[in-house]
Design a protein around this motif. Sequence first.
Motif, PDB file in Angstrom:
ATOM      1  N   ASP A  21     -15.830 -31.732 -18.241  1.00 53.62           N
ATOM      2  CA  ASP A  21     -14.386 -31.568 -18.443  1.00 53.62           C
ATOM      3  C   ASP A  21     -13.938 -31.568 -19.905  1.00 53.62           C
ATOM      4  O   ASP A  21     -12.746 -31.645 -20.181  1.00 53.62           O
ATOM      5  CB  ASP A  21     -13.576 -32.650 -17.689  1.00 53.62           C
ATOM      6  N   ALA A  22     -14.878 -31.451 -20.836  1.00 53.20           N
ATOM      7  CA  ALA A  22     -14.464 -31.367 -22.242  1.00 53.20           C
ATOM      8  C   ALA A  22     -14.007 -29.958 -22.597  1.00 53.20           C
ATOM      9  O   ALA A  22     -13.417 -29.742 -23.658  1.00 53.20           O
ATOM     10  CB  ALA A  22     -15.609 -31.798 -23.162  1.00 53.20           C
ATOM     11  N   GLY A  23     -14.300 -28.982 -21.708  1.00 54.16           N
ATOM     12  CA  GLY A  23     -13.844 -27.606 -21.951  1.00 54.16           C
ATOM     13  C   GLY A  23     -14.959 -26.673 -22.376  1.00 54.16           C
ATOM     14  O   GLY A  23     -14.713 -25.592 -22.900  1.00 54.16           O
ATOM     15  N   LYS A  24     -16.190 -27.077 -22.106  1.00 45.65           N
ATOM     16  CA  LYS A  24     -17.362 -26.298 -22.537  1.00 45.65           C
ATOM     17  C   LYS A  24     -17.392 -24.914 -21.899  1.00 45.65           C
ATOM     18  O   LYS A  24     -17.571 -23.901 -22.584  1.00 45.65           O
ATOM     19  CB  LYS A  24     -18.621 -27.087 -22.181  1.00 45.65           C
ATOM     20  N   THR A  25     -17.233 -24.853 -20.579  1.00 45.39           N
ATOM     21  CA  THR A  25     -17.313 -23.565 -19.899  1.00 45.39           C
ATOM     22  C   THR A  25     -16.114 -22.693 -20.267  1.00 45.39           C
ATOM     23  O   THR A  25     -16.236 -21.472 -20.391  1.00 45.39           O
ATOM     24  CB  THR A  25     -17.414 -23.780 -18.373  1.00 45.39           C
ATOM     25  N   THR A  26     -14.952 -23.298 -20.493  1.00 47.53           N
ATOM     26  CA  THR A  26     -13.781 -22.532 -20.939  1.00 47.53           C
ATOM     27  C   THR A  26     -14.039 -21.911 -22.304  1.00 47.53           C
ATOM     28  O   THR A  26     -13.731 -20.744 -22.539  1.00 47.53           O
ATOM     29  CB  THR A  26     -12.531 -23.441 -21.003  1.00 47.53           C
ATOM     30  N   GLN A  39     -13.527  -9.031 -19.345  1.00 46.17           N
ATOM     31  CA  GLN A  39     -12.183  -8.539 -19.628  1.00 46.17           C
ATOM     32  C   GLN A  39     -11.111  -9.605 -19.432  1.00 46.17           C
ATOM     33  O   GLN A  39     -10.037  -9.524 -19.983  1.00 46.17           O
ATOM     34  CB  GLN A  39     -11.864  -7.338 -18.724  1.00 46.17           C
ATOM     35  N   LEU A  40     -11.418 -10.604 -18.614  1.00 47.37           N
ATOM     36  CA  LEU A  40     -10.419 -11.620 -18.304  1.00 47.37           C
ATOM     37  C   LEU A  40     -11.124 -12.941 -18.086  1.00 47.37           C
ATOM     38  O   LEU A  40     -12.062 -13.022 -17.301  1.00 47.37           O
ATOM     39  CB  LEU A  40      -9.658 -11.216 -17.031  1.00 47.37           C
ATOM     40  N   ALA A  41     -10.709 -13.961 -18.809  1.00 46.77           N
ATOM     41  CA  ALA A  41     -11.365 -15.260 -18.658  1.00 46.77           C
ATOM     42  C   ALA A  41     -10.972 -15.893 -17.330  1.00 46.77           C
ATOM     43  O   ALA A  41      -9.816 -15.852 -16.928  1.00 46.77           O
ATOM     44  CB  ALA A  41     -10.967 -16.188 -19.806  1.00 46.77           C
ATOM     45  N   GLY A  42     -11.934 -16.483 -16.650  1.00 48.00           N
ATOM     46  CA  GLY A  42     -11.668 -17.112 -15.356  1.00 48.00           C
ATOM     47  C   GLY A  42     -11.321 -18.572 -15.529  1.00 48.00           C
ATOM     48  O   GLY A  42     -11.835 -19.245 -16.405  1.00 48.00           O
ATOM     49  N   ASN A 140     -11.827 -30.072 -28.941  1.00 52.22           N
ATOM     50  CA  ASN A 140     -11.013 -29.223 -28.071  1.00 52.22           C
ATOM     51  C   ASN A 140      -9.744 -29.931 -27.587  1.00 52.22           C
ATOM     52  O   ASN A 140      -9.614 -31.150 -27.707  1.00 52.22           O
ATOM     53  CB  ASN A 140     -11.893 -28.819 -26.869  1.00 52.22           C
ATOM     54  N   LYS A 141      -8.844 -29.164 -27.027  1.00 53.56           N
ATOM     55  CA  LYS A 141      -7.623 -29.638 -26.349  1.00 53.56           C
ATOM     56  C   LYS A 141      -6.613 -30.249 -27.316  1.00 53.56           C
ATOM     57  O   LYS A 141      -5.955 -31.242 -27.001  1.00 53.56           O
ATOM     58  CB  LYS A 141      -7.972 -30.634 -25.229  1.00 53.56           C
ATOM     59  N   LEU A 259      -8.554 -23.448 -24.047  1.00 49.15           N
ATOM     60  CA  LEU A 259      -7.752 -22.970 -22.922  1.00 49.15           C
ATOM     61  C   LEU A 259      -6.681 -21.993 -23.392  1.00 49.15           C
ATOM     62  O   LEU A 259      -6.431 -20.963 -22.765  1.00 49.15           O
ATOM     63  CB  LEU A 259      -7.116 -24.147 -22.176  1.00 49.15           C
ATOM     64  N   THR A 260      -6.020 -22.300 -24.515  1.00 50.62           N
ATOM     65  CA  THR A 260      -4.963 -21.421 -25.027  1.00 50.62           C
ATOM     66  C   THR A 260      -5.521 -20.416 -26.025  1.00 50.62           C
ATOM     67  O   THR A 260      -4.773 -19.687 -26.661  1.00 50.62           O
ATOM     68  CB  THR A 260      -3.851 -22.250 -25.706  1.00 50.62           C
ATOM     69  N   ASN A 261      -6.856 -20.390 -26.175  1.00 54.66           N
ATOM     70  CA  ASN A 261      -7.522 -19.407 -27.023  1.00 54.66           C
ATOM     71  C   ASN A 261      -7.236 -19.618 -28.500  1.00 54.66           C
ATOM     72  O   ASN A 261      -7.354 -18.694 -29.303  1.00 54.66           O
ATOM     73  CB  ASN A 261      -7.099 -17.990 -26.623  1.00 54.66           C
ATOM     74  N   PHE A 262      -6.853 -20.837 -28.871  1.00 50.94           N
ATOM     75  CA  PHE A 262      -6.459 -21.086 -30.256  1.00 50.94           C
ATOM     76  C   PHE A 262      -7.645 -21.612 -31.073  1.00 50.94           C
ATOM     77  O   PHE A 262      -8.246 -22.627 -30.734  1.00 50.94           O
ATOM     78  CB  PHE A 262      -5.302 -22.102 -30.325  1.00 50.94           C
ATOM     79  N   GLY A 263      -7.953 -20.931 -32.155  1.00 51.16           N
ATOM     80  CA  GLY A 263      -9.026 -21.377 -33.056  1.00 51.16           C
ATOM     81  C   GLY A 263     -10.410 -20.957 -32.620  1.00 51.16           C
ATOM     82  O   GLY A 263     -11.399 -21.313 -33.264  1.00 51.16           O
TER      83      GLY A 263
END
Length: 530
Positions: A21-26, A39-42, A140-141, A259-263
């Motif tokens: 849940d640290a956001g690795k797969t994201t 084309q689109l992140a899941g 992250n986050k 998650l918000t694609n920032f950085g």
Amino acid sequence: MTDMKQEIRRRRTFAIISHPDAGKTTLTEKLLLYGGAIQLAGAVKGKASARHAVSDWMELEKQRGISITSSVMQFEYDGYCINILDTPGHQDFSEDTYRTLMAADSAVMVIDAAKGIEPQTRKLFKVCAMRHIPIFTFINKLDRDARSPYDLIEQLETEFGIGTYPMNWPIGSGADFKGVYDRGEGKILAFTEFHRGANRIQAIECDLTDTAQLDGLIGARLREELQNDVELLDGAGYEFDIEKVQNGELSPVFFGSALTNFGVEPFLKSFLALTMPPLPRRAEEGTVDPFEENFSAFVFKIQANMNKSHRDRIAFMRVCSGRFERDAEYYHVQGGKSLRLAQPQQMMAQSRQIIDEAYAGDIIGIFDPGIFSIGDTVCTRAHKVTYEGIPTFAPEIFAAVERIDTMKRKQFEKGMTEIAQEGAIQIFHAPNSGLEEVIVGVVGILQLEVLEYRLKTEYGVDVRRRMLPYQFVRWIENTDMDLTRLNLGTDSRWVQDFRGNNLLVFGGQWSIRWAEEKNPGLVLREFKQN
């Protein structure tokens, strides 16, 4: 003809590691997005649109919203050929992560800005440190309430005994998050509510002494904080040293929000510039240079039934030197046989395509008819090398597993053996007892659930499980001892694995000491090198 050395130089092969849940797969999904691989992140947990992360291909992963098995993804970006190894974060699947790290040249460690370093992150870091793997940190986050960046940096340095160099610095966090300041470029990357898609965020050049411009961008309070923070970092922080980064002694740190694609894109660009092409590898014959003409590779993972239609079994190989060519004849060192690899595959999680060539640094999938084991070497016959084996970790949880339907003996034996060959579980049986009841050893209890799920869905076998009181396993080193005459405690047992190796399982540490004291000459080993 393609320039082999140039192709190898542009390879970057890295693992992404973290606590669940640290956001690795994201983060992995967003990197693939920039490379145009998807084309689109899941959404990892599949909410409104029920999309699932590309790297989480196993049905149970989609149901649970966690990564259970490592995934391999290759894509092109900015002239680089990138191989990402996305690993399970859950500690019950840590052995898969350890093996996958053996195939990586560097690691990206993802840390939740609110939680900091968690137990599984510590374990994974130790594996990287043992191999001197360069570590890049993505905190992250930041779009959520977070701990002080100073606390996070200090925790990294204290817990891991490694220097850190923040490549950028956050401006606020949570509802107050305004963006990051790029220390190298002297630019501010301003955060607005969402940066979805592959759109690039324009950095704003800003001198830290330009109070008026900064106040307009981030407000007076955050401007003053930023000026003080950067002055402190420049004066008291570690100096940037690329040699220390590449030796795993200094970790470049990036702040952002996957998650918000920032950085994410600035991180990817910096990472590719700082990390290295494929590294030399140790073999029994000496160090193997990746730029050698002769092809060599080792198997670090085996996965059965990735494609339900074909019920196939894929051996994942890390190419260590030279160029691999489809249909060329190579040598399987452990099997002692030549073989022709006719359908090498480039992987994108579960999806794949046949390729004609691959280079040092690449991860390729090879159809395995049951001849490969984890740690095996494949190379050109004229220049044989044997790469160091990958250690098998001792399981800590044991259960007896037997089929419910007595008519499904063949399916049960096939399923148990194939899943064990992948290395996710270890199976044992009492000598000369057959496979009526199998003793299964695992690192974490969730692995037993995955075993039962896969036996049912992939092999059509329902099983019942009975937990056993054993906690430790030791490999018997002796080859000339009569094992039927061993003097063992009541909570100890002689078993064999599916390769025929002899082992003892024990209920406690005192039982191990008893066995060693009561059986003079008995030599036990905690790890088995494949």
